[in-house]
Scaffold this active site. Sequence first.
Site, PDB file in Angstrom:
ATOM      1  CE  LYS A  55     -67.085 -93.880 -57.620  1.00  0.00           C
ATOM      2  NZ  LYS A  55     -67.712 -94.563 -58.757  1.00  0.00           N
ATOM      3  CD  GLN A  99     -68.877 -97.784 -59.766  1.00  0.00           C
ATOM      4  OE1 GLN A  99     -69.063 -96.708 -59.213  1.00  0.00           O
ATOM      5  NE2 GLN A  99     -67.738 -98.099 -60.337  1.00  0.00           N
ATOM      6  CG  ASP A 122     -70.246 -90.900 -63.169  1.00  0.00           C
ATOM      7  OD1 ASP A 122     -69.089 -90.747 -62.746  1.00  0.00           O
ATOM      8  OD2 ASP A 122     -70.893 -91.953 -63.035  1.00  0.00           O
TER       9      ASP A 122
HETATM   10  N1  GUN Z   1     -66.762 -97.445 -63.173  1.00  0.00           N
HETATM   11  C1  GUN Z   1     -65.437 -97.194 -63.243  1.00  0.00           C
HETATM   12  N2  GUN Z   1     -65.188 -95.860 -63.195  1.00  0.00           N
HETATM   13  C2  GUN Z   1     -66.389 -95.258 -63.102  1.00  0.00           C
HETATM   14  C3  GUN Z   1     -66.798 -93.898 -63.004  1.00  0.00           C
HETATM   15  O1  GUN Z   1     -66.001 -92.957 -63.021  1.00  0.00           O
HETATM   16  N3  GUN Z   1     -68.142 -93.683 -62.911  1.00  0.00           N
HETATM   17  C4  GUN Z   1     -69.034 -94.695 -62.903  1.00  0.00           C
HETATM   18  N4  GUN Z   1     -70.321 -94.388 -62.818  1.00  0.00           N
HETATM   19  N5  GUN Z   1     -68.706 -95.963 -62.990  1.00  0.00           N
HETATM   20  C5  GUN Z   1     -67.388 -96.250 -63.087  1.00  0.00           C
END
Ligand code: GUN
Length: 294
Positions: A55, A99, A122
């Site tokens: 990311k 996350q 998100d």
């Molecule tokens: N963990 C796995 N996929 C995601 C996601 O799309 N967003 C977040 N915040 N954590 C994750």
Amino acid sequence: MSGASIIDGKAFAEGLRARVARQVAVLNQKHGLTPGLTVMLVGEDPASQVYVRSKGKQTVEAGMKSDEIRLPADTSHDTVLAKVKALNRNPSVHGILVQLPLPRQVDSTAILNAIEPAKDVDGFHVINAGRLATGQDALVPCTPLGCLLMLKDRLGDLAGAEAVVVGRSNIVGKPMAQLLIKESCTVTVAHSRTRDLPAVCRRADILIAAVGKAEMIKGDWVRPGATVIDVGINRVERDGKARLVGDVDFAGAAKVAGAITPVPGGVGPMTIACLLVNTVTAACRQAGVPVPEV
Ligand code: GUN
């Protein structure tokens, strides 16, 4: 033998990231705006570390500001909450992503709902979920948004299509269903307690698999010509080697489907590309400048 055409999510995501980078350059020039994303990682989960690194890298490559906050696994709920509140107040932070999964002592729902909804890239805040469900401007969860972009690219107008979403999670299944309703599909949400799941799947012109069970959806569950989007990423061992497979039995389904996403290289790369899209959207709304078209 594969009859289906393969939907190349990797190539699609590359194109989308290039478009986002061009939009960011324009925002910078015209409005002096550099969208900023802060990702918070609590603990050392190896898969999360890989995601967070990707990311950050892709955010920078798109010309945006990227920050990471890393906290030890034993960080208290209150400390995580205080960090989120500080980011809410910071005007150079347009997007906040915490996350998941979070360690057990941290209440994930409370943390996600503490993020300022305008910065919730998100799309997990209850306000954004409610806005999506009621057809108002929302930040939309990245994985279902990526699935929708690929579907529209492949099929054009989705109105009237029979869509079956297998999985009812807050992160994928429910928002996916909401997006498809908005596109005027006839939507069925199926799950582990659905009676005769194969028969329900066979109704689908659009089949979205988001159950988290390796290769659960078999070729004879797929309607001939259907478009199959496989959200699953499951680690399995085959012939002594670790491999990634989806929720769909790819070899079986590819004989029947009209188009199908592979794993890896399908939905996965689209998720981070859509995070970049959401960060641009959030930054533009906060700065009061027009949101570029995806
Ligand atoms: N963990 C796995 N996929 C995601 C996601 O799309 N967003 C977040 N915040 N954590 C994750």
